[in-house]
Each structure stands twice: as structure tokens, then as C-alpha cells.
Design an enzyme around this catalytic site. Structure first.
Site, short mmCIF file in Angstrom:
data_model
loop_
_atom_site.label_atom_id
_atom_site.label_comp_id
_atom_site.label_asym_id
_atom_site.label_seq_id
_atom_site.Cartn_x
_atom_site.Cartn_y
_atom_site.Cartn_z
CG ASN A 13 -10.18 4.85 -29.09
OD1 ASN A 13 -9.48 4.00 -28.57
ND2 ASN A 13 -10.49 4.83 -30.37
CD GLU B 2 -14.41 4.05 -32.19
OE1 GLU B 2 -15.03 3.13 -32.75
OE2 GLU B 2 -13.39 4.58 -32.68
CB CYS C 77 -9.91 11.20 -27.95
SG CYS C 77 -10.44 11.80 -29.54
CD GLU D 162 -5.24 11.49 -27.53
OE1 GLU D 162 -6.32 10.86 -27.54
OE2 GLU D 162 -4.60 11.73 -28.56
CB CYS E 75 -8.21 15.06 -32.28
SG CYS E 75 -9.23 15.25 -30.80
CB CYS F 18 -7.12 15.41 -27.35
SG CYS F 18 -8.37 14.11 -27.34
N1 THU Z 1 -8.92 9.07 -31.40
C1 THU Z 1 -8.31 9.16 -30.19
O1 THU Z 1 -8.65 8.43 -29.24
N2 THU Z 1 -7.32 10.08 -30.04
C2 THU Z 1 -6.87 10.89 -31.02
O2 THU Z 1 -6.02 11.73 -30.78
C3 THU Z 1 -7.41 10.77 -32.38
C4 THU Z 1 -8.59 9.89 -32.53
C5 THU Z 1 -9.99 8.08 -31.57
C6 THU Z 1 -11.36 8.64 -31.76
C7 THU Z 1 -12.05 7.52 -32.49
O3 THU Z 1 -12.53 6.59 -31.53
C8 THU Z 1 -10.93 6.86 -33.29
O4 THU Z 1 -9.73 7.30 -32.71
C9 THU Z 1 -10.94 7.23 -34.77
O5 THU Z 1 -10.96 8.59 -34.95
#
Ligand code: THU
Length: 160
Positions: free
Chosen positions: A62, A64, A73, A75, A112, A115
Site C-alpha cells: 500500500n 498512502e 491498496c 493488491e 477491500c 481491490c
Molecule cells: N489496505 C490495503 O492495502 N489492502 C486492503 O485490502 C485493505 C486496506 C490499505 C489501505 C490503507 O493504506 C491501509 O491499508 C488502511 O486501510
């Protein structure tokens, strides 16, 4: 009125040793990817690893952003990366895990909705189910295909 029941199946494994060698390695690649995630806001470092039918592995994590919605994310980073390099090679499997201040998560996290929708597109594009392996210290949850998560989904058939 007609009620429709939609069923999904997911399988939990107690240890990585129960998985085929190639999936054990894929989970290790997802764990490795989580280490270098950029998650200064959530402190939730997610790692993903994509295994293509040709044996290649693509990692993602991920990313941010101070403008929160601009982040993405793990994925989707891994899947878009794999599909951008090898658009015609089906994705065989995706492994996902996350690292917090307490180490690797105990309970596996499902991807999520955004994704899952992206993974569904890759699955439909290749017409091959994508195996999903979700790693947590207490168990590894495995699903055979994205439709296990999205049995009632929006896809290109609806655009006809
Ligand atoms: N996140 C992912 O990378 N993948 C997921 O399936 C769920 C959430 C990340 C997004 C964000 O940077 C952090 O996790 C918190 O939500």
C-alpha cells in the site's frame, strides 16, 4: 417474491506447511512486500504478491498519501503491475498479508471491495479463477476465485 441464496466457500489452513510449496513462497513474497509499504498514516502495512501462470511473481504494497483518498491498496499495486507487464498471462494466485506495530496480523484480512472488483476484472479477462491466499499468524484463508467474495457482482456483461 423469490429469495435467492448465494453461497461461497473459503478454506482455512492452520499452517503454511499445509500449502503447496509455490503458495508458501507466494505468501513469503507478500510478507516481504509488506515490509516496504508506505503507510505512515494508518501504520497498517499491507503486502501482496501475484503469481502469474508463467511462474513470474509481482509484489506490491500500500502507498498512502497525505491526501488520504489518493493512496492505493497493496493488491491493486501488485495486480496492475502484473497486468501492465504481462497483459495476456492469466493470474494464478494472489497472496495478501499485513504488518502492524504488533508484527504480522493474526487474523487474515480480506481484500477491500475496490481491490476485489479489480481482481474480478483480471479473472474475467483471462477467464481463469484467481486463487486468493490471505495470511495471518493464526490461519491462512484460501478462496478459489474472486466470485467467492463477490458472488453477485458487476461485470462487463451488464454493459451490453
Ligand atoms: N489496505 C490495503 O492495502 N489492502 C486492503 O485490502 C485493505 C486496506 C490499505 C489501505 C490503507 O493504506 C491501509 O491499508 C488502511 O486501510
Amino acid at each position: 417474491m423469490n429469495k435467492r441464496e448465494i453461497k461461497s466457500t473459503i478454506t482455512d489452513y492452520n499452517s503454511l506447511a499445509e500449502l503447496d510449496q509455490k503458495y508458501q513462497e507466494l505468501v513469503q513474497k507478500a510478507k516481504e512486500a509488506a515490509e516496504t509499504a508506505y503507510a505512515p498514516y494508518s501504520k497498517f502495512k499491507v503486502g501482496a504478491a501475484v503469481l502469474l501462470e508463467n511462474g513470474m511473481v509481482f509484489q506490491g504494497n500500500n502507498q498512502e498519501n497525505a491526501a488520504y483518498p489518493s493512496g492505493i491498496c497493496a493488491e491493486r499495486v501488485a495486480i496492475f503491475y502484473a497486468n501492465s507487464k504481462y497483459p495476456d498471462v492469466p493470474i494464478k494466485a494472489v497472496a495478501v498479508t499485513a504488518n502492524t506495530k504488533n508484527g504480522f496480523i493474526s487474523e487474515p484480512i480480506p481484500p477491500c471491495g475496490s481491490c476485489l472488483q479489480v481482481m474480478l476484472e483480471s479473472e474475467n479477462r483471462a477467464d481463469k479463477p484467481i486463487k486468493v491466499l490471505l495470511y495471518g499468524k493464526s490461519k491462512i484463508t484460501v478462496a478459489e476465485g474472486i466470485k467467492q467474495f463477490l458472488p453477485f457482482n458487476f461485470n462487463k456483461e451488464m454493459l451490453k
